[in-house]
Structure formats: structure tokens, C-alpha cells
Design a protein around this motif. Structure first.
Motif, PDB file in Angstrom:
ATOM      1  N   GLY A 162       0.796  -1.229   0.000  1.00 60.67           N
ATOM      2  CA  GLY A 162       0.000   0.000   0.000  1.00 60.67           C
ATOM      3  C   GLY A 162       0.821   1.268   0.000  1.00 60.67           C
ATOM      4  N   ASN A 163       2.154   1.157  -0.113  1.00 60.47           N
ATOM      5  CA  ASN A 163       3.015   2.337  -0.177  1.00 60.47           C
ATOM      6  C   ASN A 163       2.951   2.944  -1.570  1.00 60.47           C
ATOM      7  N   VAL A 164       2.909   4.265  -1.639  1.00 59.93           N
ATOM      8  CA  VAL A 164       2.860   4.954  -2.928  1.00 59.93           C
ATOM      9  C   VAL A 164       4.271   5.039  -3.504  1.00 59.93           C
ATOM     10  N   ILE A 165       4.418   4.567  -4.726  1.00 55.95           N
ATOM     11  CA  ILE A 165       5.696   4.626  -5.440  1.00 55.95           C
ATOM     12  C   ILE A 165       5.510   5.600  -6.602  1.00 55.95           C
ATOM     13  N   ARG A 166       6.376   6.603  -6.680  1.00 57.68           N
ATOM     14  CA  ARG A 166       6.307   7.595  -7.751  1.00 57.68           C
ATOM     15  C   ARG A 166       7.497   7.409  -8.691  1.00 57.68           C
ATOM     16  N   LEU A 167       7.257   7.626  -9.959  1.00 57.66           N
ATOM     17  CA  LEU A 167       8.354   7.527 -10.911  1.00 57.66           C
ATOM     18  C   LEU A 167       9.443   8.543 -10.565  1.00 57.66           C
ATOM     19  N   ALA A 168       9.035   9.702 -10.051  1.00 57.23           N
ATOM     20  CA  ALA A 168      10.007  10.747  -9.688  1.00 57.23           C
ATOM     21  C   ALA A 168      10.982  10.269  -8.617  1.00 57.23           C
ATOM     22  N   ASP A 169      10.594   9.251  -7.824  1.00 57.65           N
ATOM     23  CA  ASP A 169      11.486   8.714  -6.794  1.00 57.65           C
ATOM     24  C   ASP A 169      12.748   8.101  -7.406  1.00 57.65           C
ATOM     25  N   PHE A 170      12.680   7.758  -8.692  1.00 59.35           N
ATOM     26  CA  PHE A 170      13.799   7.101  -9.361  1.00 59.35           C
ATOM     27  C   PHE A 170      14.539   8.035 -10.323  1.00 59.35           C
ATOM     28  N   ARG A 171      14.276   9.329 -10.218  1.00 59.95           N
ATOM     29  CA  ARG A 171      14.924  10.293 -11.111  1.00 59.95           C
ATOM     30  C   ARG A 171      16.438  10.185 -11.002  1.00 59.95           C
ATOM     31  N   GLY A 172      17.096  10.124 -12.158  1.00 58.41           N
ATOM     32  CA  GLY A 172      18.546   9.993 -12.202  1.00 58.41           C
ATOM     33  C   GLY A 172      19.028   8.556 -12.150  1.00 58.41           C
ATOM     34  N   LYS A 173      18.099   7.626 -11.980  1.00 54.53           N
ATOM     35  CA  LYS A 173      18.460   6.208 -11.940  1.00 54.53           C
ATOM     36  C   LYS A 173      17.772   5.503 -13.094  1.00 54.53           C
ATOM     37  N   LYS A 174      18.330   4.395 -13.498  1.00 56.40           N
ATOM     38  CA  LYS A 174      17.671   3.592 -14.520  1.00 56.40           C
ATOM     39  C   LYS A 174      16.553   2.803 -13.860  1.00 56.40           C
ATOM     40  N   ALA A 175      15.413   2.723 -14.556  1.00 52.23           N
ATOM     41  CA  ALA A 175      14.271   1.993 -14.004  1.00 52.23           C
ATOM     42  C   ALA A 175      13.650   1.144 -15.110  1.00 52.23           C
ATOM     43  N   LEU A 176      13.320  -0.071 -14.766  1.00 52.52           N
ATOM     44  CA  LEU A 176      12.610  -0.952 -15.685  1.00 52.52           C
ATOM     45  C   LEU A 176      11.159  -1.003 -15.213  1.00 52.52           C
ATOM     46  N   ILE A 177      10.253  -0.619 -16.099  1.00 53.12           N
ATOM     47  CA  ILE A 177       8.842  -0.591 -15.753  1.00 53.12           C
ATOM     48  C   ILE A 177       8.176  -1.747 -16.474  1.00 53.12           C
ATOM     49  N   VAL A 178       7.605  -2.672 -15.700  1.00 52.76           N
ATOM     50  CA  VAL A 178       6.949  -3.846 -16.271  1.00 52.76           C
ATOM     51  C   VAL A 178       5.468  -3.724 -15.934  1.00 52.76           C
ATOM     52  N   THR A 179       4.627  -3.848 -16.945  1.00 46.48           N
ATOM     53  CA  THR A 179       3.182  -3.778 -16.706  1.00 46.48           C
ATOM     54  C   THR A 179       2.534  -5.057 -17.173  1.00 46.48           C
ATOM     55  N   TRP A 180       1.366  -5.312 -16.624  1.00 51.46           N
ATOM     56  CA  TRP A 180       0.620  -6.512 -16.984  1.00 51.46           C
ATOM     57  C   TRP A 180      -0.849  -6.208 -16.802  1.00 51.46           C
ATOM     58  N   SER A 181      -1.664  -6.796 -17.620  1.00 50.14           N
ATOM     59  CA  SER A 181      -3.107  -6.655 -17.484  1.00 50.14           C
ATOM     60  C   SER A 181      -3.777  -7.963 -17.853  1.00 50.14           C
ATOM     61  N   SER A 182      -4.873  -8.246 -17.191  1.00 44.33           N
ATOM     62  CA  SER A 182      -5.578  -9.505 -17.457  1.00 44.33           C
ATOM     63  C   SER A 182      -6.467  -9.419 -18.679  1.00 44.33           C
ATOM     64  N   TRP A 183      -6.684  -8.257 -19.216  1.00 48.76           N
ATOM     65  CA  TRP A 183      -7.528  -8.132 -20.391  1.00 48.76           C
ATOM     66  C   TRP A 183      -6.657  -8.003 -21.572  1.00 48.76           C
TER      67      TRP A 183
END
Length: 160
Positions: free
Chosen positions: A139-160
Motif C-alpha cells: 500500500g506504499n505509494v511509489i512515484r516515478l520521480a522517486d527514481f529520477r537519475g536512476k535507470k528503471a525498468l517498468i513492467v506492466t501486466w493486465s488480465s484483459w
């Protein structure tokens, strides 16, 4: 023309007309947001007050053109229209200039605009993901801005 309908039409009375917005107003839908405009000009396209442009799509009229952040589109004589001493901005002419698709239900006063291609291209060119936030499993809020200046891999998934 398109048929006007609302979300969850099965919950609406089939013979009762339900207003979409106040009489004489227009609703503009863009990026999942509906903006009701009480004042519009007359003409074949959608003429809005220049100061309403920011509420609709984030652009604003400046001396150098129609601008969004650091991107400015030069003005042409089709974009600003004067009627009875009032200046109007032709939103449909602007959409045509940018190659932005839109649909309208003139009878209901509803206009829906697709994503602006120039905005999408800027995101793809600079490889910057738009700002967003999600909750993790705790339940912790994660913001993309928290990773500014770092490399980030964003993986998404959807059941539809």
C-alpha cells in the motif's frame, strides 16, 4: 452524428432524457477528462475562449504561438477568430493543424479529442516516461520521480 449516451446506460431510465451539461454549454473530452465550457462561439468548428485552452488540453496562447511547456506551434490566421468583438480560439482548426483526430456530437454539444501526436512524439523522442504513481503490495505509494537519475525498468501486466 454520434448517439449520445452515458456511462452505465443500463442504469438510466430508457425514456427519460438526462442532460449531459447545462443548457447552452459544451463538453470537451480529452485524455479521460471532461471539461464543460459555458461559452463557445458560432461556426462549423468548436470555437472556445483562448483562456479555456489550458483547461482543455494544457496549451496556452502566447505571442510566439500556441504553447505547451517548451513546444510552441506557430499561429496562423485560422486559429484566432473574432466575432462581435470577442476573440475565439478554433480548437478544431488547431486539431486539424496538429493531425489530432476528433469526433463531435453537435446535437448534444459533446466533442472528444484523441491524443495530440506532437505530445506523444516528444515523449518518445526524449525517452522520458510521463510522471505517474502506483501502490505496491503493502500500500506504499511509489512515484516515478522517486527514481529520477536512476535507470528503471517498468513492467506492466493486465488480465484483459
Amino acid at each position: 452524428m454520434a448517439r449520445a449516451f452515458g456511462a452505465f446506460p443500463e442504469y438510466r431510465h430508457p425514456f427519460e432524457a438526462t442532460p449531459i451539461h447545462p443548457e447552452g454549454s459544451v463538453t470537451v473530452i480529452y485524455q479521460g477528462k471532461a471539461v464543460t465550457l459555458s461559452e463557445t462561439g458560432r461556426g462549423p468548428g468548436l470555437l472556445i475562449r483562448p483562456e479555456d485552452l489550458g483547461r482543455v488540453n494544457g496549451f496556452e496562447v502566447k505571442p510566439e504561438g500556441v504553447c505547451f511547456e517548451d513546444m510552441c506551434i506557430p499561429m496562423n490566421d485560422k486559429l484566432l477568430v473574432e466575432q462581435n468583438g470577442i476573440r475565439w480560439f478554433d480548437l478544431t482548426a488547431f486539431a486539424d493543424l496538429l493531425g489530432q483526430p476528433y469526433v463531435a456530437d453537435a446535437e448534444s454539444g459533446v466533442w472528444s479529442f484523441a491524443e495530440i501526436p506532437a505530445k506523444r512524439e516528444r515523449t518518445l523522442l526524449n525517452a522520458m516516461a510521463p510522471e505517474f504513481e502506483v501502490k505496491d503490495r503493502q500500500g506504499n505509494v511509489i512515484r516515478l520521480a522517486d527514481f529520477r537519475g536512476k535507470k528503471a525498468l517498468i513492467v506492466t501486466w493486465s488480465s484483459w
